[in-house]
Motif scaffolding. Sequence first.
Motif, short mmCIF file in Angstrom:
data_model
loop_
_atom_site.label_atom_id
_atom_site.label_comp_id
_atom_site.label_asym_id
_atom_site.label_seq_id
_atom_site.Cartn_x
_atom_site.Cartn_y
_atom_site.Cartn_z
N GLY A 433 0.55 -1.16 -0.11
CA GLY A 433 0.05 0.01 -0.16
C GLY A 433 0.95 1.22 0.06
N VAL A 434 2.27 1.27 0.09
CA VAL A 434 2.83 2.23 0.03
C VAL A 434 3.69 2.50 -1.43
CG1 VAL A 434 4.89 3.37 1.04
CG2 VAL A 434 3.33 1.94 2.57
N LYS A 435 3.53 3.79 -1.99
CA LYS A 435 4.44 3.89 -3.34
C LYS A 435 5.68 4.25 -2.95
CE LYS A 435 3.73 6.67 -7.49
NZ LYS A 435 2.94 7.56 -8.07
N ILE A 436 6.58 3.83 -3.72
CA ILE A 436 7.86 4.25 -3.73
C ILE A 436 8.09 5.20 -4.63
CG2 ILE A 436 10.39 3.32 -3.98
CD1 ILE A 436 8.69 2.09 -1.71
N SER A 437 8.37 6.51 -4.38
CA SER A 437 8.57 7.63 -5.25
C SER A 437 10.12 8.13 -5.14
CB SER A 437 7.73 8.63 -4.77
OG SER A 437 7.42 9.13 -3.53
N SER A 438 10.86 7.76 -4.03
CA SER A 438 12.04 8.43 -3.83
C SER A 438 13.24 7.27 -3.37
CB SER A 438 12.05 9.49 -2.86
OG SER A 438 11.64 9.11 -1.76
N TYR A 439 14.28 7.58 -3.70
CA TYR A 439 15.54 6.91 -2.90
C TYR A 439 15.02 6.51 -1.53
CZ TYR A 439 20.01 5.45 -0.81
OH TYR A 439 21.02 4.43 -0.40
N GLN A 440 14.73 7.59 -0.62
CA GLN A 440 14.63 7.54 0.91
C GLN A 440 13.45 6.62 0.94
OE1 GLN A 440 15.05 10.16 -1.11
NE2 GLN A 440 17.11 10.72 -0.16
N ASP A 441 12.30 6.41 0.15
CA ASP A 441 11.14 5.73 0.36
C ASP A 441 11.69 4.32 0.25
OD1 ASP A 441 9.70 7.77 0.43
OD2 ASP A 441 8.84 7.72 -1.44
N TRP A 442 12.62 4.17 -0.83
CA TRP A 442 13.17 2.72 -1.02
C TRP A 442 13.89 2.02 0.22
CZ3 TRP A 442 12.33 -1.84 -3.18
CH2 TRP A 442 13.46 -2.74 -3.31
N VAL A 443 14.84 3.02 0.58
CA VAL A 443 15.52 2.67 1.60
C VAL A 443 14.94 2.25 2.95
CG1 VAL A 443 17.38 3.48 3.39
CG2 VAL A 443 17.60 3.64 0.85
N ALA A 444 13.66 3.19 3.23
CA ALA A 444 12.90 2.86 4.40
C ALA A 444 12.00 1.63 4.17
CB ALA A 444 11.89 4.04 4.53
N HIS A 445 11.91 1.24 2.89
CA HIS A 445 10.85 0.04 2.68
C HIS A 445 11.61 -1.20 3.17
CE1 HIS A 445 8.30 -2.79 0.86
NE2 HIS A 445 9.34 -3.10 0.10
N LEU A 446 13.16 -1.10 2.66
CA LEU A 446 14.00 -2.14 2.81
C LEU A 446 14.32 -2.40 4.11
CD1 LEU A 446 16.72 -2.01 0.07
CD2 LEU A 446 15.18 -3.80 0.43
N LYS A 447 14.63 -1.43 5.00
CA LYS A 447 14.96 -1.38 6.23
C LYS A 447 13.52 -2.05 7.16
CE LYS A 447 18.43 2.30 7.34
NZ LYS A 447 18.68 3.41 7.93
N GLY A 448 12.56 -1.75 6.70
CA GLY A 448 11.20 -2.11 7.46
C GLY A 448 11.25 -3.66 7.18
N GLU A 449 11.54 -4.15 5.95
CA GLU A 449 11.11 -5.60 5.78
C GLU A 449 12.31 -6.43 6.43
OE1 GLU A 449 10.97 -6.05 1.55
OE2 GLU A 449 8.91 -6.16 1.66
N LEU A 450 13.83 -5.91 6.27
CA LEU A 450 14.83 -6.36 6.91
C LEU A 450 14.78 -6.43 8.58
CD1 LEU A 450 17.80 -4.81 5.12
CD2 LEU A 450 17.07 -7.18 4.88
N VAL A 451 13.92 -5.46 9.06
CA VAL A 451 13.85 -5.49 10.83
C VAL A 451 13.04 -6.77 11.15
CG1 VAL A 451 12.48 -4.50 12.53
CG2 VAL A 451 14.06 -3.02 11.11
N GLU A 452 11.90 -7.10 10.19
CA GLU A 452 11.09 -8.18 10.30
C GLU A 452 11.90 -9.54 10.28
OE1 GLU A 452 8.02 -8.28 11.82
OE2 GLU A 452 8.42 -6.09 11.97
N ALA A 453 12.81 -9.55 9.08
CA ALA A 453 13.38 -10.65 8.54
C ALA A 453 14.30 -11.06 9.67
CB ALA A 453 14.25 -10.37 7.40
N LEU A 454 15.12 -10.11 10.50
CA LEU A 454 16.09 -10.36 11.30
C LEU A 454 15.41 -10.79 12.77
CD1 LEU A 454 18.48 -7.34 10.47
CD2 LEU A 454 19.00 -9.93 10.62
N LYS A 455 14.09 -10.67 12.77
CA LYS A 455 13.42 -11.29 13.95
C LYS A 455 13.26 -12.66 13.84
CE LYS A 455 10.35 -7.26 14.90
NZ LYS A 455 8.70 -7.17 14.88
N GLN A 456 13.56 -13.32 13.00
CA GLN A 456 13.64 -14.64 12.62
C GLN A 456 14.97 -15.36 13.07
OE1 GLN A 456 11.54 -16.46 9.31
NE2 GLN A 456 11.07 -14.38 8.50
N ARG A 457 15.97 -14.51 12.56
CA ARG A 457 17.47 -14.83 12.83
C ARG A 457 18.41 -13.95 12.88
NH1 ARG A 457 21.64 -18.45 9.00
NH2 ARG A 457 22.92 -18.77 10.72
#
Length: 532
Positions: A433-457
């Motif tokens: 539901g979030v539109k990627i319109s800038s580099y900052q948006d992309w980094v924030a999106h990646l970080k958010g997903e990595l935070v969730e991934a690193l909860k697993q290991r």
Amino acid sequence: MEGLIKRFRRFAMSGEVGLYNSCSITSVVLTSRKDTLHRNIFTIAVFEELPFRNYRLRYHTERPVRISKDLSLGVVSQRITVDDAVILYEGVARNGKWQQPCCPELHVAKLTPLEPVFVPCTSGVPIHNVLKNSHRYASYLFEFFSEQKELYQQLNPNYLRGDVTPLLREVNSAVHSVIPIDLEFIEDRWENVIFQFPVNLLKVDVWGDKDGKHIWVATRWHPELKRSRQEVRIEGWVTFDETILGRTAVTTDEPLTRLHVGSTAGKITVRISTKSGEMTLYEKSLHLVNRVAISMRLAHPEKITINVPSYGKRRPGFSYIVQSVSGDVVEAGAFSDWRTWVRNRVNLVSKRTLERNLEFVQYGVGGKNEWAKALSDLRQLITLHGQNGVYLWDPYATANDILATLFACEFSGVPLRVITSYNKQVKGLVTDGVKISSYQDWVAHLKGELVEALKQRKVNLEVRCQHGQYGWKFHDRFLLFPGREPKVWSLGCSVNALGFSHSILMKVAHPWPVLQAFENLWEALAQCVVWP
């Protein structure tokens, strides 16, 4: 110890394997500005027929090569007498000291003297990388081995993980640029001292008989020997597909000997030793040319100009000229039918082995969707080769791709590095539901997903992102395994598309340049850290 010294003297003085008039010493030396000590990186002393004239030093570099603020590298040679060489060997063996005539003391490591070994002149022997004229003569080596390698470990502290520091690479490159010694390929010889005795008493030529069942061996003794003909034992054998096709041995003093080996269509090995068999004088393995392919091509007189129109703004039109040719390949002297069958089987087994080792795998053949299999193969590679870390180089790598692959590395704490990119394919993407319109948006999106991934290991993950003027754009995709002997696989396409359509996973034959290119871009993206 005294027994080794006695044998060394006999090799140097008695003409047991060669006639020598001098000894040429080449040393790779590391000098410290702090303590002014000259430390041995590698020294080889080669006995030669050339006469001794003087103790003049020859420097292979115009000036010392500065490799750090404290250390500089030099490569220097000196010719000494045979007696001097014997004294040097005794000095290292008894006292651990190396003092060449008219030179400052060379600081050598604690060295262990090894028993002499025979090195054949067959190509592919690893120690050839540090020997002189190894393709011309077989040699005997008396080696002092540094078992602690304190200097090497100081320059390359993480060697047990397979790492190679930039400092060590610079040393290896500087040495190889001035003398044909490859310390990068044979690092176990760092800090060693080798005395090389080329076996120059006789020259040997080997060729096959036209009947395909015999070989000829011609021997020529050194002209300064008192006896021009000496009795020797000559052995010859031929192997094919790990089986022995034929073997024979004779004792003779004839300069030309014909040996029956059953067949010459395989790997031929010839060994010549003294009559008693105690001393090997020659050994070499070779293949004879039994099959010749000749390509005959005829160029057509007409040249054709190919015009390529422009394509978009970035690709202007251009033209090039082609002159077509036609021709055939003519083969002569083909192998007999049974060997053709064996070679076909060997080639097929080689292909299957590559597939089994994931060195060459095709996905999506015939339109099959093999995405799951492709990811499983990547995880298997990571499990097999990830002991020193895993790097993913993919312009479209996402947190999902990282989780699906790099998190499979079983080795705790090793570096997991990813270079991805922000590009126009990402811009405008709508995810969660979030539109990627800038580099900052992309980094924030990646970080958010990595935070969730690193909860697993919890893993030692680092991610950097190429964008804009930072670093440089890239296209190829690689999975890299760093270490002393790095391994690299080309992915063919991005992880998120691998296996959906036809794609090839292939091991890269020369991994070092790819790994260095990754590390160069990694350093250039120091300001583009996405994680941590």
